[in-house]
Design an enzyme around this catalytic site. Sequence first.
Site, PDB file in Angstrom:
ATOM      1  N   ARG A 189       0.846  -1.201   0.000  1.00  0.00           N
ATOM      2  CA  ARG A 189       0.000   0.000   0.000  1.00  0.00           C
ATOM      3  C   ARG A 189       0.875   1.242   0.000  1.00  0.00           C
ATOM      4  O   ARG A 189       1.708   1.419   0.881  1.00  0.00           O
ATOM      5  CB  ARG A 189      -0.920   0.004   1.218  1.00  0.00           C
ATOM      6  CG  ARG A 189      -1.865  -1.180   1.169  1.00  0.00           C
ATOM      7  CD  ARG A 189      -2.931  -1.131   2.225  1.00  0.00           C
ATOM      8  NE  ARG A 189      -3.824  -2.267   2.017  1.00  0.00           N
ATOM      9  CZ  ARG A 189      -4.992  -2.429   2.598  1.00  0.00           C
ATOM     10  NH1 ARG A 189      -5.435  -1.511   3.436  1.00  0.00           N
ATOM     11  NH2 ARG A 189      -5.735  -3.482   2.342  1.00  0.00           N
ATOM     12  N   GLU A 193       0.816   4.040   1.109  1.00  0.00           N
ATOM     13  CA  GLU A 193       0.327   4.987   2.117  1.00  0.00           C
ATOM     14  C   GLU A 193       1.316   6.150   2.144  1.00  0.00           C
ATOM     15  O   GLU A 193       2.499   5.945   2.367  1.00  0.00           O
ATOM     16  CB  GLU A 193       0.315   4.342   3.512  1.00  0.00           C
ATOM     17  CG  GLU A 193      -0.303   2.974   3.574  1.00  0.00           C
ATOM     18  CD  GLU A 193      -1.721   3.010   4.089  1.00  0.00           C
ATOM     19  OE1 GLU A 193      -2.261   4.123   4.230  1.00  0.00           O
ATOM     20  OE2 GLU A 193      -2.276   1.932   4.331  1.00  0.00           O
ATOM     21  N   ARG A 236       1.859   2.833  12.955  1.00  0.00           N
ATOM     22  CA  ARG A 236       1.062   1.621  12.748  1.00  0.00           C
ATOM     23  C   ARG A 236       0.760   1.318  11.273  1.00  0.00           C
ATOM     24  O   ARG A 236      -0.044   0.443  10.979  1.00  0.00           O
ATOM     25  CB  ARG A 236      -0.227   1.703  13.550  1.00  0.00           C
ATOM     26  CG  ARG A 236      -1.167   2.813  13.152  1.00  0.00           C
ATOM     27  CD  ARG A 236      -2.508   2.591  13.841  1.00  0.00           C
ATOM     28  NE  ARG A 236      -3.555   3.242  13.098  1.00  0.00           N
ATOM     29  CZ  ARG A 236      -3.838   4.522  13.200  1.00  0.00           C
ATOM     30  NH1 ARG A 236      -3.137   5.297  14.003  1.00  0.00           N
ATOM     31  NH2 ARG A 236      -4.821   5.046  12.484  1.00  0.00           N
ATOM     32  N   HIS A 237       1.393   2.027  10.361  1.00  0.00           N
ATOM     33  CA  HIS A 237       1.225   1.733   8.930  1.00  0.00           C
ATOM     34  C   HIS A 237       2.547   1.289   8.324  1.00  0.00           C
ATOM     35  O   HIS A 237       3.590   1.865   8.597  1.00  0.00           O
ATOM     36  CB  HIS A 237       0.739   2.964   8.166  1.00  0.00           C
ATOM     37  CG  HIS A 237      -0.685   3.294   8.408  1.00  0.00           C
ATOM     38  ND1 HIS A 237      -1.083   4.166   9.385  1.00  0.00           N
ATOM     39  CD2 HIS A 237      -1.822   2.861   7.803  1.00  0.00           C
ATOM     40  CE1 HIS A 237      -2.412   4.261   9.377  1.00  0.00           C
ATOM     41  NE2 HIS A 237      -2.888   3.481   8.431  1.00  0.00           N
ATOM     42  N   GLU A 281      -7.255  -0.239  14.843  1.00  0.00           N
ATOM     43  CA  GLU A 281      -8.035  -1.223  14.083  1.00  0.00           C
ATOM     44  C   GLU A 281      -7.151  -2.417  13.733  1.00  0.00           C
ATOM     45  O   GLU A 281      -6.020  -2.251  13.312  1.00  0.00           O
ATOM     46  CB  GLU A 281      -8.520  -0.542  12.800  1.00  0.00           C
ATOM     47  CG  GLU A 281      -9.246  -1.470  11.861  1.00  0.00           C
ATOM     48  CD  GLU A 281      -9.296  -0.913  10.442  1.00  0.00           C
ATOM     49  OE1 GLU A 281      -9.716   0.247  10.260  1.00  0.00           O
ATOM     50  OE2 GLU A 281      -8.903  -1.645   9.517  1.00  0.00           O
ATOM     51  N   SER A 291     -10.663  -5.691   9.106  1.00  0.00           N
ATOM     52  CA  SER A 291     -11.877  -5.270   8.404  1.00  0.00           C
ATOM     53  C   SER A 291     -12.481  -6.501   7.757  1.00  0.00           C
ATOM     54  O   SER A 291     -11.737  -7.381   7.309  1.00  0.00           O
ATOM     55  CB  SER A 291     -11.570  -4.291   7.278  1.00  0.00           C
ATOM     56  OG  SER A 291     -11.231  -3.059   7.795  1.00  0.00           O
ATOM     57  N   ARG A 326       0.133  -5.818  13.015  1.00  0.00           N
ATOM     58  CA  ARG A 326      -0.690  -5.125  14.024  1.00  0.00           C
ATOM     59  C   ARG A 326      -1.075  -6.059  15.157  1.00  0.00           C
ATOM     60  O   ARG A 326      -1.194  -5.639  16.298  1.00  0.00           O
ATOM     61  CB  ARG A 326      -1.935  -4.521  13.381  1.00  0.00           C
ATOM     62  CG  ARG A 326      -1.596  -3.307  12.535  1.00  0.00           C
ATOM     63  CD  ARG A 326      -2.839  -2.506  12.233  1.00  0.00           C
ATOM     64  NE  ARG A 326      -2.507  -1.399  11.351  1.00  0.00           N
ATOM     65  CZ  ARG A 326      -3.381  -0.512  10.923  1.00  0.00           C
ATOM     66  NH1 ARG A 326      -4.646  -0.608  11.280  1.00  0.00           N
ATOM     67  NH2 ARG A 326      -3.006   0.470  10.149  1.00  0.00           N
TER      68      ARG A 326
END
Length: 433
Positions: free
Chosen positions: A211, A213, A219-220, A356, A359, A407
């Site tokens: 990703r 990002e 946390r990414h 989180e 998902s 995570r």
Amino acid sequence: MQDRTYTADAEPGDAVTVAGWAHEIRDLGGIAFLIVRDQSGKIQVKFEKDEMDDELVETGLDISRESVVKVTGDVEEEPRAPTDVEIVPEDVEVIAPADPELPLDPSGKVDAELPTRLDNRTLDVRKPEIQAIFEIRAEILRAVRDYFRSIGSTEINTPKIVATGTEGGTELFPVTYFGQEAFMNQSPQLFKQLMVGSGLERVFEVGPIFRAEEHNTPRHLNEATMIDFESAFIDHEEAMDVCEGTLHAAYQAVEENCQEELELLGYDDFAAPEEDFPRLTYEEALERINATGELDEQLVWGDDLSTEAEKALGDEIGGHYFITDWPSEIKPFYIQDYDDDEELSKGFDLMHPRMELVSGGQREHRYENLVEGFEQQGLDPSQFEYYTKMFKYGMPPHAGWAYGVERVVMTMLDLDNIREAVLFPRDRQRLSP
Ligand code: ATP
Ligand code: AMO
């Protein structure tokens, strides 16, 4: 090295050959000690200058820290030695000398910043407490795989070079693929769904996702390891049961099988969560967040939850919890809406108080609704024909979810930064090692 024995197995009276790293050398004058470290632990090697062969003593004293050494000798009981035994050496061989200038101190006496640690991961992971993180990570993956197998789920591997994104168009890394536009995959989403329509029915994957990002947070990651699950003939409630099951299994396995590692990380009271995770609807979550009074502005229906909002609720609940029934507009096209309220989706998130984790949701398996969902999200369904067309040939109702392994490790072990849970993290600044 066939004659190699491990330091942890050394008993008084044994003749041993240990191989490992020179952890420490202490020269006390008439006597000197070399501590050899291997995967199983450490052992002291004694050099008595007047009583041993000069050449042997000299070799011992010349060893630089972190050199790879091989020591052959007899094990004797010695209450003053750190492990109550020591080796009286007959032969010492330096297999690979280490430069005396180390960029990082694996004995941990000198602290190093995370970037220095990541630049020198080989030396960093020589520290037992850092090894412990990766042993625990491996145990989590083992436990999760076993759990999936126990519920009849098949491990699959899906392509990482793909033609389209799924999780929002801005976070893709482009690659060129024989002159064609292609991307690194953000998620196995569409492929795992295609497989629930196959004879496999129930599948899981442990693999990398990519990703782009833009932000740099603790946390990414730009490359993460995702555990994906998808099953035919289940709904979102049953998918949450499986999600909870895997996480409980992971925590239990760590509690049962990783006591040594947990101790190294400073845990003396690690306890796997035993209760079911509470399930709040998005609406209840908003009410509870607003009631904390922690936010400057009250949240309204349709808002995504900010980090502050997640924290406020997480602090109040104090453990894992699900948020269900999200507004359709903030969930992706593949999530099914309630038939009696198309503003409301059957998507869910699993939250840890810090962030989180997961998902997931019930998926839209009806062709017409799926294509409509693409259009509503501003996506061109023709680009996804390889996916949508299979929904014309008998796609069962299905549901699934995904979590990021890093995570899970980070929250389980209370690590400050997600990068500590990856050997070689990829972030905006870091492309090597
Ligand atoms: P996901 O895994 O779905 O991405 P997430 O928790 O990472 O879940 P995102 O939707 O990616 O959530 O990002 C939302 C959260 O990420 C926000 O709540 C915000 O706190 C954080 N975030 C996003 N951009 C930035 C940024 N530029 N700087 C700091 N934090 C950010
Ligand atoms: P989502 O985008 O929420 O969902 O990702 C699922 C989980 O993966 C982890 N994760 C990350 N971890 C570290 N760094 C990142 N950049 C990162 N991005 C995601 C998080 C997150 O909760 N296809 C859906 C899943 C599904 O519905 O089955 C998806 O990708 O723990």
